[in-house]
Motif scaffolding. Structure first.
Motif, PDB file in Angstrom:
ATOM      1  N   SER A   1      -3.716  15.151   8.962  1.00  0.00           N
ATOM      2  CA  SER A   1      -4.180  16.523   8.856  1.00  0.00           C
ATOM      3  C   SER A   1      -4.232  16.898   7.387  1.00  0.00           C
ATOM      4  O   SER A   1      -3.353  16.523   6.616  1.00  0.00           O
ATOM      5  N   GLU A   2      -5.250  17.624   7.008  1.00  0.00           N
ATOM      6  CA  GLU A   2      -5.528  18.095   5.647  1.00  0.00           C
ATOM      7  C   GLU A   2      -6.133  16.969   4.812  1.00  0.00           C
ATOM      8  O   GLU A   2      -7.239  16.577   5.058  1.00  0.00           O
ATOM      9  N   GLY A   3      -5.420  16.415   3.827  1.00  0.00           N
ATOM     10  CA  GLY A   3      -6.017  15.390   2.973  1.00  0.00           C
ATOM     11  C   GLY A   3      -5.144  14.158   2.911  1.00  0.00           C
ATOM     12  O   GLY A   3      -3.922  14.245   3.018  1.00  0.00           O
ATOM     13  N   ALA A   4      -5.755  12.989   2.728  1.00  0.00           N
ATOM     14  CA  ALA A   4      -4.987  11.741   2.639  1.00  0.00           C
ATOM     15  C   ALA A   4      -5.709  10.755   1.742  1.00  0.00           C
ATOM     16  O   ALA A   4      -6.938  10.767   1.636  1.00  0.00           O
ATOM     17  N   GLY A   5      -4.933   9.900   1.082  1.00  0.00           N
ATOM     18  CA  GLY A   5      -5.482   8.804   0.303  1.00  0.00           C
ATOM     19  C   GLY A   5      -4.638   7.567   0.520  1.00  0.00           C
ATOM     20  O   GLY A   5      -3.445   7.661   0.799  1.00  0.00           O
ATOM     21  N   VAL A   6      -5.243   6.403   0.425  1.00  0.00           N
ATOM     22  CA  VAL A   6      -4.539   5.125   0.553  1.00  0.00           C
ATOM     23  C   VAL A   6      -4.741   4.349  -0.739  1.00  0.00           C
ATOM     24  O   VAL A   6      -5.872   4.211  -1.225  1.00  0.00           O
ATOM     25  N   PHE A   7      -3.628   3.838  -1.278  1.00  0.00           N
ATOM     26  CA  PHE A   7      -3.648   3.076  -2.521  1.00  0.00           C
ATOM     27  C   PHE A   7      -3.132   1.670  -2.261  1.00  0.00           C
ATOM     28  O   PHE A   7      -2.127   1.486  -1.577  1.00  0.00           O
ATOM     29  N   LEU A   8      -3.808   0.676  -2.808  1.00  0.00           N
ATOM     30  CA  LEU A   8      -3.409  -0.718  -2.681  1.00  0.00           C
ATOM     31  C   LEU A   8      -3.327  -1.304  -4.080  1.00  0.00           C
ATOM     32  O   LEU A   8      -4.311  -1.286  -4.830  1.00  0.00           O
TER      33      LEU A   8
ATOM     34  N   SER B   1      -6.394  21.731  -4.476  1.00  0.00           N
ATOM     35  CA  SER B   1      -7.336  20.922  -3.703  1.00  0.00           C
ATOM     36  C   SER B   1      -6.541  20.003  -2.793  1.00  0.00           C
ATOM     37  O   SER B   1      -5.383  19.677  -3.066  1.00  0.00           O
ATOM     38  N   ILE B   2      -7.174  19.540  -1.697  1.00  0.00           N
ATOM     39  CA  ILE B   2      -6.521  18.536  -0.858  1.00  0.00           C
ATOM     40  C   ILE B   2      -7.056  17.142  -1.146  1.00  0.00           C
ATOM     41  O   ILE B   2      -6.726  16.190  -0.452  1.00  0.00           O
ATOM     42  N   ALA B   3      -7.868  16.994  -2.190  1.00  0.00           N
ATOM     43  CA  ALA B   3      -8.343  15.675  -2.576  1.00  0.00           C
ATOM     44  C   ALA B   3      -7.213  14.904  -3.248  1.00  0.00           C
ATOM     45  O   ALA B   3      -6.553  15.421  -4.151  1.00  0.00           O
ATOM     46  N   PRO B   4      -6.946  13.656  -2.810  1.00  0.00           N
ATOM     47  CA  PRO B   4      -5.881  12.882  -3.445  1.00  0.00           C
ATOM     48  C   PRO B   4      -6.270  12.479  -4.858  1.00  0.00           C
ATOM     49  O   PRO B   4      -7.458  12.407  -5.192  1.00  0.00           O
ATOM     50  N   PRO B   5      -5.302  12.219  -5.728  1.00  0.00           N
ATOM     51  CA  PRO B   5      -5.633  11.793  -7.089  1.00  0.00           C
ATOM     52  C   PRO B   5      -6.333  10.437  -7.083  1.00  0.00           C
ATOM     53  O   PRO B   5      -6.206   9.653  -6.144  1.00  0.00           O
TER      54      PRO B   5
ATOM     55  N   PRO C   1       0.829  -1.212   0.000  1.00  0.00           N
ATOM     56  CA  PRO C   1       0.000   0.000   0.000  1.00  0.00           C
ATOM     57  C   PRO C   1       0.856   1.252   0.000  1.00  0.00           C
ATOM     58  O   PRO C   1       1.918   1.289   0.614  1.00  0.00           O
ATOM     59  N   THR C   2       0.415   2.267  -0.690  1.00  0.00           N
ATOM     60  CA  THR C   2       1.102   3.546  -0.711  1.00  0.00           C
ATOM     61  C   THR C   2       0.167   4.601  -0.160  1.00  0.00           C
ATOM     62  O   THR C   2      -0.955   4.752  -0.636  1.00  0.00           O
ATOM     63  N   LEU C   3       0.629   5.325   0.861  1.00  0.00           N
ATOM     64  CA  LEU C   3      -0.176   6.363   1.488  1.00  0.00           C
ATOM     65  C   LEU C   3       0.185   7.704   0.871  1.00  0.00           C
ATOM     66  O   LEU C   3       1.359   8.078   0.833  1.00  0.00           O
ATOM     67  N   LEU C   4      -0.805   8.401   0.354  1.00  0.00           N
ATOM     68  CA  LEU C   4      -0.594   9.682  -0.300  1.00  0.00           C
ATOM     69  C   LEU C   4      -1.196  10.776   0.572  1.00  0.00           C
ATOM     70  O   LEU C   4      -2.356  10.696   0.952  1.00  0.00           O
TER      71      LEU C   4
END
Length: 341
Positions: free
Chosen positions: A310-317, A234-238, A6-9
């Motif tokens: 804090s702010e924005g985060a996304g998790v990729f698997l 934006s703080i939305a992850p790709p 997993p990669t945390l963005l």
């Protein structure tokens, strides 16, 4: 067997763009650098700094360990005032600051580290880094800051016990200048007049160590982190990882989390908007970083991943986004996201 990687963005403390700090609008005070400050109108009294906005500091004063004392007047509503110390530049320093929620009352004290002009107040809430002051803390304030190694204590109005006992200063100890920073929110007439500055080099007895919280069981503590990447407004992850993003994390470096499990990406990567000459109140732009961890399991199983951010985060698997969250201006670890199948 090995699980997928997993990669945390994460978006690094992003804010809407803001203008650069104003230049000084009054004659330079002897010994003070006011390039990033707006001085209040009126002639200052002896040993007084009348500061309306920004950062003023004493570049010839070099302090690593020692005592800094000064006086603050009764505040106007919405005023923030801080003492910057161990300044390596106008954009890299430690700071202890006070907030006035009401006219005439100092309501809160907080510590934070600043890197490349970016503050980190969201990352260090709670005991040891932030404290509410008693309701009766009204009128002028005498401040005594004791700095020793990785520790600092803040005493107010001659009290025997510190109002804030900072267990761990977040920047590497190094000699640096002393200065003052202020801004007034919602009150354009706000200003402060810092006076009675006294600086003592060295401390007779090093401050005692304060035990830090134990690392929680199962906490992820080693991450491969990319350098700073540009981000949209934006703080939305790709929605997906690009080949350029994958290469960025491969070319990155290993970062050890703090004992709490926190990875301070501003310290590791720098200002999300790029290096600034001084702190830009409200932020100077947006940025991203990728943080990757490899999980190894001895059998196929389902586990829950909990993260605070804090702010924005996304998790990729396996390259697919399985979580996206927004915690704008949120304080870590107050907001937790859960990632599960």
């Amino acid at each position: 067997m090995r699980t997928p990687v997993p990669t945390l963005l994460l978006a690094l403390l992003p804010y809407a763009a803001a203008p650069q700090q104003a230049r000084a609008q009054a004659p330079r005070l002897a010994g003070w650098n006011t390039d990033f400050a707006t001085l209040a109108e009126g002639a200052p009294a002896r040993n007084e700094l009348r500061l309306a906005r920004g950062l003023a500091y004493l570049p010839e004063l070099s302090l690593r360990d020692g005592v800094v004392e000064f006086d603050l007047p009764s505040p106007t509503r919405g005023l923030f005032v801080g003492v910057a110390f161990r300044m390596q530049s106008a954009s890299d320093y430690e700071i202890v600051y006070f907030r006035a929620p009401d006219e005439g009352r100092w309501g809160e004290i907080q510590y934070q580290g600043v890197w490349q002009g970016e503050t980190t107040w969201q990352l260090y809430p709670g005991e040891g880094y932030q404290a509410r002051l008693p309701e009766e803390t009204r009128g002028p304030l005498h401040v005594r800051l004791v700095v020793s190694g990785r520790r600092a204590d803040v005493y107010l109005n001659g009290a025997a016990e510190p109002a804030l006992r900072i267990p761990e200063l977040k920047r590497t100890p190094a000699p640096g200048a002393v200065g003052f920073w202020t801004v007034s929110v919602g009150n354009p007439q706000g200003m402060t007049a810092v006076s009675g500055l006294r600086v003592q080099q060295g401390v007779a007895t090093p401050l005692p160590r304060v035990p830090l919280p134990a690392t929680p069981r199962g906490q992820l503590v080693r991450w491969r982190v990319s350098g700073r990447l540009p981000a949209p407004d934006s703080i939305a992850p790709p929605r997906e990882l690009t080949p350029e993003m994958a290469r960025a994390v491969e070319d990155g470096y290993v970062v050890e989390a703090e004992g709490s499990g926190l990875v301070n990406l501003t310290r590791a990567v720098g200002n999300p908007a790029g290096a600034q000459r001084s702190n830009v109140f409200g932020g100077a732009g947006w940025g991203l970083a990728l943080a990757r961890v490899v999980l190894v399991s001895d059998r196929a199983q389902v586990k829950r991943l909990r993260l605070g951010y804090s702010e924005g985060a996304g998790v990729f698997l396996n390259g697919a986004r399985v979580f996206a969250g927004s915690n704008a201006y949120g304080r870590v670890p107050g907001a937790l996201g859960e990632v599960r199948p």
